[in-house]
Scaffold this active site. Sequence first.
Site, mmCIF file in Angstrom:
data_model
loop_
_atom_site.group_PDB
_atom_site.id
_atom_site.type_symbol
_atom_site.label_atom_id
_atom_site.label_comp_id
_atom_site.label_asym_id
_atom_site.label_seq_id
_atom_site.Cartn_x
_atom_site.Cartn_y
_atom_site.Cartn_z
ATOM 1 N N LYS A 63 0.839 -1.192 0.000
ATOM 2 C CA LYS A 63 0.000 0.000 0.000
ATOM 3 C C LYS A 63 0.888 1.262 0.000
ATOM 4 O O LYS A 63 2.121 1.170 0.135
ATOM 5 C CB LYS A 63 -0.947 -0.073 1.200
ATOM 6 C CG LYS A 63 -1.868 -1.319 1.118
ATOM 7 C CD LYS A 63 -3.086 -1.250 2.008
ATOM 8 C CE LYS A 63 -2.806 -1.638 3.423
ATOM 9 N NZ LYS A 63 -4.046 -1.911 4.209
ATOM 10 N N TYR A 101 -12.146 -2.193 -1.989
ATOM 11 C CA TYR A 101 -12.608 -2.396 -0.610
ATOM 12 C C TYR A 101 -14.139 -2.394 -0.509
ATOM 13 O O TYR A 101 -14.682 -2.036 0.545
ATOM 14 C CB TYR A 101 -12.017 -1.320 0.295
ATOM 15 C CG TYR A 101 -10.564 -1.556 0.664
ATOM 16 C CD1 TYR A 101 -10.167 -2.720 1.328
ATOM 17 C CD2 TYR A 101 -9.586 -0.614 0.365
ATOM 18 C CE1 TYR A 101 -8.837 -2.949 1.663
ATOM 19 C CE2 TYR A 101 -8.247 -0.828 0.712
ATOM 20 C CZ TYR A 101 -7.884 -1.997 1.360
ATOM 21 O OH TYR A 101 -6.564 -2.218 1.707
ATOM 22 N N PHE A 144 -14.764 3.612 8.922
ATOM 23 C CA PHE A 144 -13.427 4.021 8.482
ATOM 24 C C PHE A 144 -13.264 3.978 6.952
ATOM 25 O O PHE A 144 -12.191 4.294 6.422
ATOM 26 C CB PHE A 144 -12.351 3.148 9.146
ATOM 27 C CG PHE A 144 -12.495 1.667 8.894
ATOM 28 C CD1 PHE A 144 -11.975 1.083 7.745
ATOM 29 C CD2 PHE A 144 -13.137 0.842 9.820
ATOM 30 C CE1 PHE A 144 -12.094 -0.280 7.506
ATOM 31 C CE2 PHE A 144 -13.265 -0.525 9.594
ATOM 32 C CZ PHE A 144 -12.741 -1.083 8.424
ATOM 33 N N ARG A 177 -1.589 -14.526 3.770
ATOM 34 C CA ARG A 177 -2.186 -13.794 4.900
ATOM 35 C C ARG A 177 -1.343 -13.988 6.161
ATOM 36 O O ARG A 177 -1.143 -13.057 6.930
ATOM 37 C CB ARG A 177 -3.621 -14.289 5.155
ATOM 38 C CG ARG A 177 -4.615 -13.943 4.068
ATOM 39 C CD ARG A 177 -5.056 -12.513 4.110
ATOM 40 N NE ARG A 177 -5.736 -12.129 5.329
ATOM 41 C CZ ARG A 177 -6.351 -10.969 5.503
ATOM 42 N NH1 ARG A 177 -6.383 -10.069 4.520
ATOM 43 N NH2 ARG A 177 -6.939 -10.674 6.634
ATOM 44 N N THR A 188 -4.478 -8.060 10.807
ATOM 45 C CA THR A 188 -4.897 -6.732 10.335
ATOM 46 C C THR A 188 -4.360 -5.656 11.279
ATOM 47 O O THR A 188 -3.875 -4.615 10.852
ATOM 48 C CB THR A 188 -6.440 -6.664 10.271
ATOM 49 O OG1 THR A 188 -6.900 -7.708 9.402
ATOM 50 C CG2 THR A 188 -6.918 -5.319 9.762
ATOM 51 N N ARG A 207 3.666 -7.304 8.866
ATOM 52 C CA ARG A 207 3.083 -6.229 9.684
ATOM 53 C C ARG A 207 3.723 -6.187 11.072
ATOM 54 O O ARG A 207 3.920 -5.109 11.647
ATOM 55 C CB ARG A 207 1.567 -6.406 9.769
ATOM 56 C CG ARG A 207 0.852 -6.035 8.467
ATOM 57 C CD ARG A 207 -0.564 -6.551 8.430
ATOM 58 N NE ARG A 207 -1.328 -6.022 7.306
ATOM 59 C CZ ARG A 207 -2.505 -6.494 6.932
ATOM 60 N NH1 ARG A 207 -3.068 -7.511 7.587
ATOM 61 N NH2 ARG A 207 -3.146 -5.969 5.906
ATOM 62 N N ASN A 242 -0.866 -0.287 7.888
ATOM 63 C CA ASN A 242 -0.353 -1.668 8.025
ATOM 64 C C ASN A 242 0.305 -2.198 6.750
ATOM 65 O O ASN A 242 0.536 -3.390 6.597
ATOM 66 C CB ASN A 242 -1.432 -2.607 8.573
ATOM 67 C CG ASN A 242 -2.623 -2.741 7.663
ATOM 68 O OD1 ASN A 242 -2.603 -2.260 6.530
ATOM 69 N ND2 ASN A 242 -3.671 -3.396 8.137
ATOM 70 N N HIS A 288 -1.564 -5.554 1.664
ATOM 71 C CA HIS A 288 -2.897 -6.152 1.490
ATOM 72 C C HIS A 288 -2.728 -7.568 0.951
ATOM 73 O O HIS A 288 -1.830 -7.827 0.142
ATOM 74 C CB HIS A 288 -3.732 -5.341 0.490
ATOM 75 C CG HIS A 288 -4.942 -6.098 0.033
ATOM 76 N ND1 HIS A 288 -6.115 -6.113 0.747
ATOM 77 C CD2 HIS A 288 -5.137 -6.930 -1.038
ATOM 78 C CE1 HIS A 288 -6.990 -6.901 0.127
ATOM 79 N NE2 HIS A 288 -6.422 -7.412 -0.950
ATOM 80 N N GLU A 296 -10.199 -9.829 -6.938
ATOM 81 C CA GLU A 296 -9.134 -8.828 -6.916
ATOM 82 C C GLU A 296 -8.156 -9.002 -8.084
ATOM 83 O O GLU A 296 -7.703 -8.020 -8.670
ATOM 84 C CB GLU A 296 -8.406 -8.891 -5.563
ATOM 85 C CG GLU A 296 -9.306 -8.411 -4.427
ATOM 86 C CD GLU A 296 -8.764 -8.723 -3.034
ATOM 87 O OE1 GLU A 296 -7.639 -9.232 -2.917
ATOM 88 O OE2 GLU A 296 -9.500 -8.455 -2.064
HETATM 89 P P1 DAT Z 1 -7.024 -6.785 5.993
HETATM 90 O O1 DAT Z 1 -6.248 -5.691 5.322
HETATM 91 O O2 DAT Z 1 -6.196 -7.497 7.015
HETATM 92 O O3 DAT Z 1 -7.670 -7.723 5.023
HETATM 93 P P2 DAT Z 1 -9.644 -5.623 6.395
HETATM 94 O O4 DAT Z 1 -9.994 -6.140 5.034
HETATM 95 O O5 DAT Z 1 -10.596 -5.931 7.506
HETATM 96 O O6 DAT Z 1 -8.202 -6.098 6.833
HETATM 97 O O7 DAT Z 1 -9.505 -4.046 6.334
HETATM 98 C C1 DAT Z 1 -8.858 -3.416 5.253
HETATM 99 C C2 DAT Z 1 -7.972 -2.330 5.787
HETATM 100 O O8 DAT Z 1 -8.777 -1.321 6.422
HETATM 101 C C3 DAT Z 1 -7.010 -2.780 6.872
HETATM 102 O O9 DAT Z 1 -5.810 -3.307 6.329
HETATM 103 C C4 DAT Z 1 -6.755 -1.529 7.638
HETATM 104 C C5 DAT Z 1 -8.089 -0.802 7.548
HETATM 105 N N1 DAT Z 1 -8.926 -1.053 8.733
HETATM 106 C C6 DAT Z 1 -9.493 -2.221 9.096
HETATM 107 N N2 DAT Z 1 -10.194 -2.102 10.235
HETATM 108 C C7 DAT Z 1 -10.074 -0.807 10.603
HETATM 109 C C8 DAT Z 1 -10.558 -0.046 11.695
HETATM 110 N N3 DAT Z 1 -11.337 -0.582 12.648
HETATM 111 N N4 DAT Z 1 -10.212 1.273 11.740
HETATM 112 C C9 DAT Z 1 -9.431 1.826 10.796
HETATM 113 N N5 DAT Z 1 -8.947 1.163 9.730
HETATM 114 C C10 DAT Z 1 -9.259 -0.140 9.632
HETATM 115 MG MG MG Z 2 -9.273 -7.548 3.733
#
Ligand code: DAT
Ligand code: MG
Length: 222
Positions: free
Chosen positions: A83, A123, A131, A159, A165, A176, A186, A189, A200
């Site tokens: 990212k 997303y 968020f 993963r 995450t 991470r 973080n 992705h 994707e």
């Molecule tokens: P991942 O990236 O591990 O697949 P995710 O798909 O749940 O996690 O979320 C996508 C991204 O969004 C994640 O890398 C960071 C951000 N994110 C997730 N949960 C969040 C939260 N509670 N507050 C702020 N950003 C968040």
């Molecule tokens: Mg995700």
Amino acid sequence: MFRHFSTVAGRIRTASVSRAVSTFAARSTASTMSSKIASGSLMVAAVIQAFALNSETMLTSCESLPVYGKPGTNQERTFLAIKPDGVQRGLIGDIITRFEKRGYKLVGLKMVWPTEEMAKSHYADLKKKPFFPGLVKFFSSGPIVCMCWEGKDIIKQGRQMLGETQPLASKPGSIRGDFSIDLGRNICHGSDSPEAAEHELKMWFPEGANDWTKTVDSSVYE
Ligand code: DAT
Ligand code: MG
């Protein structure tokens, strides 16, 4: 394919990479066709024909393996991305190295500056989260590195190599856990399921991937 590619990824700044993809596709198309032809004269004719085709046709005809590979086999594929924060922090090489050293095969690689629309589409499953607007803004704030990795159990293993995450819950040794602290920074992705990988990879690699043979695979897989 390139026209579609340009529409979807309007801010792709990698014309030279696209040309490289085209050249590689041309080579693999010619070699695939050659192996299927028994007679020598037919083979010569087919090779000439393959080189006469334009690059668009070659990309289309080269897609014997779908861009998302074959889940559950050694040709399983996942979409991993570095990212904007990971790019800014100079972690591209380190992240790629981890997957290369593990034995996985890189079959797609490019730098893309996502538009907000692309970030929203990527997303889409999180669009109701509070968020989401901040996530979309951040994800489209600079270039990302898009990768298609192939190998046994790559979706789950990818993963695990990324970590949790929440970086603070990520183990040392994970990407991470080693390189990040805050949730919204973080740095990487990874697709979280075969369905997500398919969605994707189709979105980020509409031009397809490179179906190359890794000669050291016999030293990676038994
Ligand atoms: P991942 O990236 O591990 O697949 P995710 O798909 O749940 O996690 O979320 C996508 C991204 O969004 C994640 O890398 C960071 C951000 N994110 C997730 N949960 C969040 C939260 N509670 N507050 C702020 N950003 C968040
Ligand atoms: Mg995700």
